[in-house]
Motif scaffolding. Structure first.
Motif, PDB file in Angstrom:
ATOM      1  N   LEU A  74       0.829  -1.210   0.000  1.00 25.32           N
ATOM      2  CA  LEU A  74       0.000   0.000   0.000  1.00 25.32           C
ATOM      3  C   LEU A  74       0.866   1.263   0.000  1.00 25.32           C
ATOM      4  O   LEU A  74       0.518   2.254  -0.648  1.00 25.32           O
ATOM      5  CB  LEU A  74      -0.932   0.004   1.212  1.00 25.32           C
ATOM      6  N   ILE A  75       1.979   1.228   0.691  1.00 22.07           N
ATOM      7  CA  ILE A  75       2.888   2.382   0.680  1.00 22.07           C
ATOM      8  C   ILE A  75       3.469   2.577  -0.711  1.00 22.07           C
ATOM      9  O   ILE A  75       3.588   3.704  -1.210  1.00 22.07           O
ATOM     10  CB  ILE A  75       4.004   2.196   1.733  1.00 22.07           C
ATOM     11  N   ILE A  76       3.824   1.463  -1.366  1.00 17.57           N
ATOM     12  CA  ILE A  76       4.350   1.538  -2.739  1.00 17.57           C
ATOM     13  C   ILE A  76       3.282   2.076  -3.679  1.00 17.57           C
ATOM     14  O   ILE A  76       3.554   2.939  -4.523  1.00 17.57           O
ATOM     15  CB  ILE A  76       4.831   0.144  -3.195  1.00 17.57           C
ATOM     16  N   LEU A  77       2.063   1.578  -3.527  1.00 14.74           N
ATOM     17  CA  LEU A  77       0.955   2.060  -4.358  1.00 14.74           C
ATOM     18  C   LEU A  77       0.722   3.556  -4.152  1.00 14.74           C
ATOM     19  O   LEU A  77       0.466   4.290  -5.108  1.00 14.74           O
ATOM     20  CB  LEU A  77      -0.327   1.299  -4.018  1.00 14.74           C
TER      21      LEU A  77
ATOM     22  N   THR B 281      -5.918  -2.069  -5.720  1.00  9.05           N
ATOM     23  CA  THR B 281      -6.345  -2.415  -4.362  1.00  9.05           C
ATOM     24  C   THR B 281      -7.449  -3.469  -4.376  1.00  9.05           C
ATOM     25  O   THR B 281      -7.556  -4.265  -3.434  1.00  9.05           O
ATOM     26  CB  THR B 281      -6.837  -1.162  -3.606  1.00  9.05           C
ATOM     27  N   LEU B 282      -8.241  -3.494  -5.439  1.00  9.11           N
ATOM     28  CA  LEU B 282      -9.238  -4.565  -5.557  1.00  9.11           C
ATOM     29  C   LEU B 282      -8.565  -5.922  -5.652  1.00  9.11           C
ATOM     30  O   LEU B 282      -8.972  -6.881  -4.995  1.00  9.11           O
ATOM     31  CB  LEU B 282     -10.117  -4.328  -6.790  1.00  9.11           C
ATOM     32  N   ARG B 283      -7.526  -6.013  -6.488  1.00 10.22           N
ATOM     33  CA  ARG B 283      -6.792  -7.277  -6.608  1.00 10.22           C
ATOM     34  C   ARG B 283      -6.056  -7.599  -5.313  1.00 10.22           C
ATOM     35  O   ARG B 283      -5.941  -8.768  -4.925  1.00 10.22           O
ATOM     36  CB  ARG B 283      -5.815  -7.206  -7.782  1.00 10.22           C
ATOM     37  N   LEU B 284      -5.564  -6.565  -4.643  1.00 11.36           N
ATOM     38  CA  LEU B 284      -4.883  -6.776  -3.366  1.00 11.36           C
ATOM     39  C   LEU B 284      -5.865  -7.302  -2.324  1.00 11.36           C
ATOM     40  O   LEU B 284      -5.538  -8.199  -1.538  1.00 11.36           O
ATOM     41  CB  LEU B 284      -4.275  -5.449  -2.895  1.00 11.36           C
ATOM     42  N   ALA B 285      -7.081  -6.775  -2.326  1.00  8.48           N
ATOM     43  CA  ALA B 285      -8.108  -7.247  -1.397  1.00  8.48           C
ATOM     44  C   ALA B 285      -8.528  -8.677  -1.708  1.00  8.48           C
ATOM     45  O   ALA B 285      -8.936  -9.423  -0.811  1.00  8.48           O
ATOM     46  CB  ALA B 285      -9.322  -6.323  -1.461  1.00  8.48           C
ATOM     47  N   ASP B 286      -8.428  -9.060  -2.975  1.00  9.52           N
ATOM     48  CA  ASP B 286      -8.764 -10.431  -3.391  1.00  9.52           C
ATOM     49  C   ASP B 286      -7.577 -11.382  -3.296  1.00  9.52           C
ATOM     50  O   ASP B 286      -7.705 -12.566  -3.636  1.00  9.52           O
ATOM     51  CB  ASP B 286      -9.272 -10.424  -4.840  1.00  9.52           C
TER      52      ASP B 286
ATOM     53  N   ALA C 195      -8.366   3.591  -0.388  1.00 10.44           N
ATOM     54  CA  ALA C 195      -8.836   2.820  -1.539  1.00 10.44           C
ATOM     55  C   ALA C 195      -8.939   1.335  -1.197  1.00 10.44           C
ATOM     56  O   ALA C 195      -9.876   0.648  -1.637  1.00 10.44           O
ATOM     57  CB  ALA C 195      -7.886   3.026  -2.722  1.00 10.44           C
ATOM     58  N   TYR C 196      -8.003   0.840  -0.396  1.00  9.08           N
ATOM     59  CA  TYR C 196      -8.003  -0.581  -0.016  1.00  9.08           C
ATOM     60  C   TYR C 196      -9.212  -0.911   0.845  1.00  9.08           C
ATOM     61  O   TYR C 196      -9.895  -1.923   0.623  1.00  9.08           O
ATOM     62  CB  TYR C 196      -6.708  -0.900   0.731  1.00  9.08           C
ATOM     63  N   ILE C 197      -9.505  -0.063   1.836  1.00 12.87           N
ATOM     64  CA  ILE C 197     -10.668  -0.293   2.704  1.00 12.87           C
ATOM     65  C   ILE C 197     -11.957  -0.238   1.891  1.00 12.87           C
ATOM     66  O   ILE C 197     -12.847  -1.087   2.045  1.00 12.87           O
ATOM     67  CB  ILE C 197     -10.705   0.752   3.834  1.00 12.87           C
ATOM     68  N   GLN C 198     -12.060   0.742   1.000  1.00 17.35           N
ATOM     69  CA  GLN C 198     -13.248   0.850   0.155  1.00 17.35           C
ATOM     70  C   GLN C 198     -13.355  -0.345  -0.792  1.00 17.35           C
ATOM     71  O   GLN C 198     -14.465  -0.792  -1.103  1.00 17.35           O
ATOM     72  CB  GLN C 198     -13.199   2.163  -0.626  1.00 17.35           C
ATOM     73  N   SER C 199     -12.237  -0.866  -1.238  1.00 17.33           N
ATOM     74  CA  SER C 199     -12.238  -2.033  -2.128  1.00 17.33           C
ATOM     75  C   SER C 199     -12.739  -3.275  -1.402  1.00 17.33           C
ATOM     76  O   SER C 199     -13.442  -4.107  -1.992  1.00 17.33           O
ATOM     77  CB  SER C 199     -10.823  -2.282  -2.667  1.00 17.33           C
ATOM     78  N   ILE C 200     -12.383  -3.401  -0.126  1.00 17.66           N
ATOM     79  CA  ILE C 200     -12.857  -4.540   0.664  1.00 17.66           C
ATOM     80  C   ILE C 200     -14.386  -4.517   0.755  1.00 17.66           C
ATOM     81  O   ILE C 200     -15.060  -5.541   0.566  1.00 17.66           O
ATOM     82  CB  ILE C 200     -12.225  -4.525   2.070  1.00 17.66           C
TER      83      ILE C 200
END
Length: 207
Positions: free
Chosen positions: A21-24, A49-54, A192-197
């Motif tokens: 996430l820091i890199i993103l 982040t969607l793919r990261l959440a998956d 973005a990651y939290i929203q993607s989850i």
């Protein structure tokens, strides 16, 4: 406890995710510098982040730039009119407080906040939608606007998540510098990651 600190345990999973996430976040900042490319950068960020959440993202940098290049034109065409509307609303909100306290001013305030709410929701879904729901810019706008109102509680929740760091900075002025510094390092990607989850739940409901 031993499993917690193993190579595939939750601790190392958390550290790996945080590092990604820091890199993103850094990639997002770098690709947003021209301003006009913010739309493509947001789309690349949310798709990553969607793919990261998956747990389907293997190469963060490669995956991000692949999405950025693929959606450069579409993301830019989505972003430009939205940016113009955003500037218009911000200008109005800066002018309205100087007007006499009338019903017109109150109605104008409400209208501007409603436009900003719809704009935030539409952009959010436009960046999160799977590729088959955004074949063209028109289709993307149509689907994003529809989902903004169909999943109104989720839309409002995501708005609160986006606004939370800035609200904390206002409520805790002494810690504002620290809060905003942390946000600059990882805030956009974490948001973005939290929203993607949460968006994964909507996908399961069959968009």
């Amino acid at each position: 406890m031993r499993h917690l600190f193993s190579a595939d345990g939750r601790f190392f999973l958390f550290i790996n995710t945080l590092t990604d996430l820091i890199i993103l976040n850094l990639l997002f900042f770098l690709t947003c510098i021209p301003v006009i490319t913010i739309g493509a950068s947001c789309m690349a960020l949310y798709q990553s982040t969607l793919r990261l959440a998956d747990n389907t993202e293997s190469y963060i940098v490669r995956g991000y730039f692949a999405e950025w290049q693929k959606n450069l034109k579409k993301g830019t065409l989505i972003w430009i009119p939205s940016f113009v509307l955003l500037i218009f609303c911000v200008f109005n909100l800066s002018v309205l407080p100087s007007m006499p306290p009338t019903f017109y001013r109150t109605a104008a305030f409400c209208l501007q906040f409603l436009i900003l709410f719809v704009l935030h929701g539409s952009l959010l879904y436009a960046f999160l939608l799977p590729e088959n729901y955004r074949q063209t810019v028109t289709v993307t706008y149509k689907n994003a606007l529809f989902l903004t109102f169909k999943y109104l509680p989720y839309t409002f929740l995501c708005l609160c998540i986006s606004a939370l760091p800035f609200m904390l900075a206002l409520i805790l002025p002494r810690s504002a510098g620290l809060i905003l510094s942390i946000y600059m390092v990882s805030g956009f990607s974490v948001t973005a990651y939290i929203q993607s989850i949460f968006f994964r739940i909507l996908i399961r409901l069959r968009l």
